[in-house]
Design a protein around this motif. Structure first.
Motif, PDB file in Angstrom:
ATOM      1  N   SER A  28      35.264  12.653 -13.670  1.00  0.00           N
ATOM      2  CA  SER A  28      34.871  11.442 -14.379  1.00  0.00           C
ATOM      3  C   SER A  28      36.036  10.862 -15.169  1.00  0.00           C
ATOM      4  N   HIS A  29      35.791   9.717 -15.797  1.00  0.00           N
ATOM      5  CA  HIS A  29      36.791   9.084 -16.662  1.00  0.00           C
ATOM      6  C   HIS A  29      37.114  10.007 -17.831  1.00  0.00           C
ATOM      7  N   ARG A  30      38.402  10.211 -18.123  1.00  0.00           N
ATOM      8  CA  ARG A  30      38.864  11.171 -19.141  1.00  0.00           C
ATOM      9  C   ARG A  30      38.349  12.572 -18.819  1.00  0.00           C
ATOM     10  N   ARG A  33      39.781  15.789 -20.591  1.00  0.00           N
ATOM     11  CA  ARG A  33      39.324  15.953 -21.976  1.00  0.00           C
ATOM     12  C   ARG A  33      37.863  16.414 -22.018  1.00  0.00           C
ATOM     13  N   LYS A  34      37.042  15.832 -21.176  1.00  0.00           N
ATOM     14  CA  LYS A  34      35.640  16.256 -21.142  1.00  0.00           C
ATOM     15  C   LYS A  34      35.520  17.700 -20.671  1.00  0.00           C
ATOM     16  N   ARG A 106      25.184   9.838 -15.037  1.00  0.00           N
ATOM     17  CA  ARG A 106      25.681   9.323 -16.321  1.00  0.00           C
ATOM     18  C   ARG A 106      26.892  10.091 -16.829  1.00  0.00           C
ATOM     19  N   ASN A 109      30.221   8.164 -18.021  1.00  0.00           N
ATOM     20  CA  ASN A 109      30.233   7.512 -19.335  1.00  0.00           C
ATOM     21  C   ASN A 109      29.908   8.476 -20.469  1.00  0.00           C
ATOM     22  N   ALA A 110      29.849   9.756 -20.169  1.00  0.00           N
ATOM     23  CA  ALA A 110      29.502  10.746 -21.196  1.00  0.00           C
ATOM     24  C   ALA A 110      30.617  10.858 -22.235  1.00  0.00           C
ATOM     25  N   SER A 111      30.226  11.114 -23.468  1.00  0.00           N
ATOM     26  CA  SER A 111      31.197  11.323 -24.533  1.00  0.00           C
ATOM     27  C   SER A 111      31.655  12.772 -24.545  1.00  0.00           C
ATOM     28  N   LEU A 112      32.678  13.051 -25.345  1.00  0.00           N
ATOM     29  CA  LEU A 112      33.135  14.433 -25.469  1.00  0.00           C
ATOM     30  C   LEU A 112      32.053  15.314 -26.082  1.00  0.00           C
ATOM     31  N   GLY A 113      31.291  14.746 -27.025  1.00  0.00           N
ATOM     32  CA  GLY A 113      30.200  15.503 -27.633  1.00  0.00           C
ATOM     33  C   GLY A 113      29.116  15.849 -26.630  1.00  0.00           C
ATOM     34  N   THR A 114      28.824  14.899 -25.736  1.00  0.00           N
ATOM     35  CA  THR A 114      27.827  15.160 -24.699  1.00  0.00           C
ATOM     36  C   THR A 114      28.301  16.254 -23.757  1.00  0.00           C
TER      37      THR A 114
END
Length: 214
Positions: A28-30, A33-34, A106, A109-114
């Motif tokens: 995914s995008h980034r 980092r994820k 999804r 578009n998930a955040s690092l926290g997710t």
């Protein structure tokens, strides 16, 4: 204790569910980092469980055949029986066509926290519980037991660590190979779950019964 932790750590790291999810995160995008957020959350979870058990025991294993020792062994035995029964249930269940979970769409578009929360959600808690019951026997006055606990946490995280480093070191070719691996894991998910649950369950049952009768 050491052999039990090796078996449990290996079963955890080979689980198909979290490995498939981790590959999706990396794509995914980034993604790097994820993936790192997922990996660190996964490792922290294992360390927290181990630390809680060590705090409860004070770093000193209970006397063999005492109530705490027997309770820990009984918990391992119950988890082993549960894993064997679960493997039988999954094996007898009629085959179903693979359908990716709804949350996979999804991930991009998930955040690092997710990503970090997803690691806690996908932990194989039965095996983590078996590891916790095994850690009860850890003696923190022994350097070898410190190495055993550290090795257990790293072994249970090994597959994620390898894929994360592979993506960082070989960013061009890693994604295609990891996607192929994810496809294979998805199509063999039931077989892997059945096999890992059965083998880990039988081992836990055998080692627990041996500990109870000796």
């Amino acid at each position: 204790m050491v052999v039990d932790l090796v078996v449990i750590g290996t079963a955890i790291t080979l689980g198909p569910l979290h490995n498939s999810a981790f590959i999706l995160l990396l794509a995914s995008h980034r993604g790097v980092r994820k993936g790192l957020a997922f990996l660190l959350s996964w490792l922290i979870n294992l360390v927290v469980v181990v630390a809680c058990i060590v705090l409860l025991t004070g770093g000193t294993p209970p006397v063999h055949h005492s109530t705490p020792s027997t309770a820990a062994v009984a918990a391992k035995l119950a988890i082993g029986v549960g894993l064997v029964l679960f493997s039988g249930y999954r094996h007898r269940r009629p085959p179903r066509p693979f359908r990716p979970p709804s949350w996979t769409g999804r991930v991009d578009n998930a955040s690092l926290g997710t990503a970090a929360a997803l690691a806690w959600l996908l932990q194989p808690w039965a095996l983590v519980g078996a590891g916790a019951a095994t850690v009860v026997d850890a003696d923190l006055s022994s350097l070898s037991d410190w190495f055993a606990l550290t090795g257990y946490c790293l072994l249970a995280t090994l597959s994620l660590l390898v894929m994360e480093m592979y993506t960082v070191w070989v960013p061009v070719g890693a994604q295609a190979r990891l996607n192929s691996l994810r496809t294979w894991l998805e199509h063999h998910q039931d077989q892997l779950i059945v096999t890992l649950s059965l083998l880990a369950g039988l081992w836990l049952m055998g080692s627990s019964i041996y500990a109870l009768v000796t």
